[in-house]
Motif scaffolding. Structure first.
Motif, PDB file in Angstrom:
ATOM      1  N   TRP A  90       0.827  -1.209   0.000  1.00  0.00           N
ATOM      2  CA  TRP A  90       0.000   0.000   0.000  1.00  0.00           C
ATOM      3  C   TRP A  90       0.857   1.254   0.000  1.00  0.00           C
ATOM      4  O   TRP A  90       0.490   2.270  -0.619  1.00  0.00           O
ATOM      5  CB  TRP A  90      -0.941  -0.022   1.204  1.00  0.00           C
ATOM      6  N   THR A  91       2.001   1.205   0.666  1.00  0.00           N
ATOM      7  CA  THR A  91       2.913   2.351   0.637  1.00  0.00           C
ATOM      8  C   THR A  91       3.454   2.590  -0.771  1.00  0.00           C
ATOM      9  O   THR A  91       3.480   3.728  -1.259  1.00  0.00           O
ATOM     10  CB  THR A  91       4.075   2.126   1.615  1.00  0.00           C
ATOM     11  N   VAL A  92       3.862   1.514  -1.416  1.00  0.00           N
ATOM     12  CA  VAL A  92       4.392   1.627  -2.774  1.00  0.00           C
ATOM     13  C   VAL A  92       3.296   2.088  -3.742  1.00  0.00           C
ATOM     14  O   VAL A  92       3.540   2.933  -4.618  1.00  0.00           O
ATOM     15  CB  VAL A  92       4.981   0.273  -3.220  1.00  0.00           C
ATOM     16  N   LEU A  93       2.084   1.552  -3.581  1.00  0.00           N
ATOM     17  CA  LEU A  93       0.984   1.949  -4.459  1.00  0.00           C
ATOM     18  C   LEU A  93       0.652   3.431  -4.288  1.00  0.00           C
ATOM     19  O   LEU A  93       0.455   4.151  -5.283  1.00  0.00           O
ATOM     20  CB  LEU A  93      -0.238   1.088  -4.168  1.00  0.00           C
ATOM     21  N   VAL A  97       0.949   6.355  -7.115  1.00  0.00           N
ATOM     22  CA  VAL A  97      -0.190   7.194  -7.511  1.00  0.00           C
ATOM     23  C   VAL A  97       0.178   8.670  -7.428  1.00  0.00           C
ATOM     24  O   VAL A  97      -0.152   9.460  -8.328  1.00  0.00           O
ATOM     25  CB  VAL A  97      -1.409   6.874  -6.629  1.00  0.00           C
ATOM     26  N   VAL A  98       0.872   9.077  -6.367  1.00  0.00           N
ATOM     27  CA  VAL A  98       1.277  10.478  -6.228  1.00  0.00           C
ATOM     28  C   VAL A  98       2.217  10.879  -7.356  1.00  0.00           C
ATOM     29  O   VAL A  98       2.060  11.949  -7.973  1.00  0.00           O
ATOM     30  CB  VAL A  98       1.937  10.712  -4.849  1.00  0.00           C
ATOM     31  N   LEU A  99       3.211  10.038  -7.645  1.00  0.00           N
ATOM     32  CA  LEU A  99       4.128  10.327  -8.748  1.00  0.00           C
ATOM     33  C   LEU A  99       3.382  10.397 -10.071  1.00  0.00           C
ATOM     34  O   LEU A  99       3.658  11.269 -10.912  1.00  0.00           O
ATOM     35  CB  LEU A  99       5.221   9.256  -8.811  1.00  0.00           C
ATOM     36  N   CYS A 100       2.413   9.510 -10.265  1.00  0.00           N
ATOM     37  CA  CYS A 100       1.626   9.493 -11.495  1.00  0.00           C
ATOM     38  C   CYS A 100       0.816  10.784 -11.637  1.00  0.00           C
ATOM     39  O   CYS A 100       0.780  11.386 -12.717  1.00  0.00           O
ATOM     40  CB  CYS A 100       0.707   8.272 -11.508  1.00  0.00           C
ATOM     41  N   ALA A 270      14.679   1.014  -1.000  1.00  0.00           N
ATOM     42  CA  ALA A 270      13.580   0.738  -0.075  1.00  0.00           C
ATOM     43  C   ALA A 270      12.625   1.922   0.043  1.00  0.00           C
ATOM     44  O   ALA A 270      11.432   1.738   0.301  1.00  0.00           O
ATOM     45  CB  ALA A 270      14.131   0.376   1.294  1.00  0.00           C
ATOM     46  N   ASP A 271      13.127   3.143  -0.143  1.00  0.00           N
ATOM     47  CA  ASP A 271      12.306   4.344   0.025  1.00  0.00           C
ATOM     48  C   ASP A 271      11.802   4.911  -1.293  1.00  0.00           C
ATOM     49  O   ASP A 271      11.050   5.895  -1.282  1.00  0.00           O
ATOM     50  CB  ASP A 271      13.106   5.436   0.750  1.00  0.00           C
TER      51      ASP A 271
END
Length: 320
Positions: A90-93, A97-100, A270-271
């Motif tokens: 969920w963190t990666v998703l 989404v924010v970057l997109c 990782a970040d």
């Protein structure tokens, strides 16, 4: 001189009353289907079959042992349960989404502005801008990321050199890729830089189809530039912008090469993982292809949900 009319079909049993001929059924031509058949075959072979395999794999325990010949074990929804219960997913998703959103917004705004600018330029300048856009568009994503990595280089980067000259402070040695915020700022610049040409060319092609008479009439009525674009030009470009928006969301949501290359240059993996790199890490680095397949299927479902509006609009237009 009498005019003889064509005889009508009569029914002798009903005393000569006229009856209508049965309607002629038009046979639909098979030519369109024959022409589309090669495309259907290519889609089925290169997209359909791998997608089916991916879905099947997402319900299996598929790791390195299965790669070397051991039969996979059917585990049902276990892979999906593990993925959806993992906070890292969920963190990666959310990060993706924010970057997109940032990249798509910047791409659409800059692409439309450049397209409008191209309509105002003379032939020579318009050709120069077109060549520059083509060069940016033709450059592979990995090559572009390496070039931008040099621009933001810690020791010899152009950005640090300019900031040192402008601000009077020493920016030599400043790393733009260690901090996640600056990392994704650089990534958004690279993604936007590579995507703007496609949007600019497509919108420019649409702008050339707007009738000059309509724009002149709006100008005579006192409409300003922004009003003409909002009330006259935008309705002509609505369908084009919708397609571009959906395509950019799909492309930027699953971006891989730019993020992976920046991580290789100096980012903290990782970040800074996005969904594309995360799928690669789970599948290849961890060897859990079943979980990677589940994440991929979830991503496909998200993309289909995002495309539902456009698909619904297309179906309504076809029915109309």
């Amino acid at each position: 001189m009498t005019t003889q009319l064509a005889p009508t079909v009569t029914d002798a049993a009903s005393g000569g009353s006229a009856r209508s001929a049965p309607p002629v059924r038009r046979r639909r031509s098979r030519t369109p289907w024959v022409l589309l058949l090669p495309a259907f075959i290519m889609l089925a072979v290169f997209i359909g079959w791998p997608l089916v395999q991916l879905i099947v794999m997402s319900f299996q325990k598929f790791g390195r042992e299965q790669i070397f010949g051991k039969p996979p074990l059917f585990v049902g929804l276990e892979n999906y349960a593990r993925v959806l219960s993992d906070p890292e997913f969920w963190t990666v998703l959310a990060r993706s989404v924010v970057l997109c959103v940032v990249s798509v917004a910047a791409t659409m705004i800059l692409g439309v502005l450049i397209a409008v600018l191209m309509t105002k330029l003379r032939a020579v300048m318009r050709t120069a801008v077109s060549v520059a856009l083509l060069l940016a568009w033709a450059m592979p994503a990995l090559t572009a990321t390496i070039v931008w990595g040099w621009i933001f280089d810690t020791q010899y980067g152009l950005v640090n050199w300019v900031l040192t000259r402008v601000t009077g402070q020493d920016w030599t040695g400043h790393s733009w890729l260690i901090d996640p915020v600056s990392f994704f700022t650089v990534a958004a610049i690279i993604i936007t830089w590579g995507a703007v040409p496609f949007v600019a060319f497509t919108v420019y092609a649409g702008l050339t189809q707007v009738p000059d008479e309509v724009l002149e009439a709006a100008a005579l009525d006192g409409a300003g530039g922004l009003q003409r674009f909002r009330l006259v030009v935008f309705p002509y470009l609505r369908s084009i912008l919708t397609v571009l928006l959906i395509l950019q969301i799909i492309w930027d949501l699953r971006v891989f090469a730019q993020i992976y290359a920046l991580q290789t240059v100096g980012g903290v993996r990782a970040d800074t993982n996005t969904i594309g790199v995360y799928i690669y890490s789970v599948s290849m680095a961890s060897g859990d292809l079943g979980a990677g397949g589940a994440i991929s299927v979830i991503l496909v479902v998200i993309m289909l949900a995002l495309s539902a509006y456009y698909i619904r609009s297309m179906l309504k237009e076809d029915r109309a």
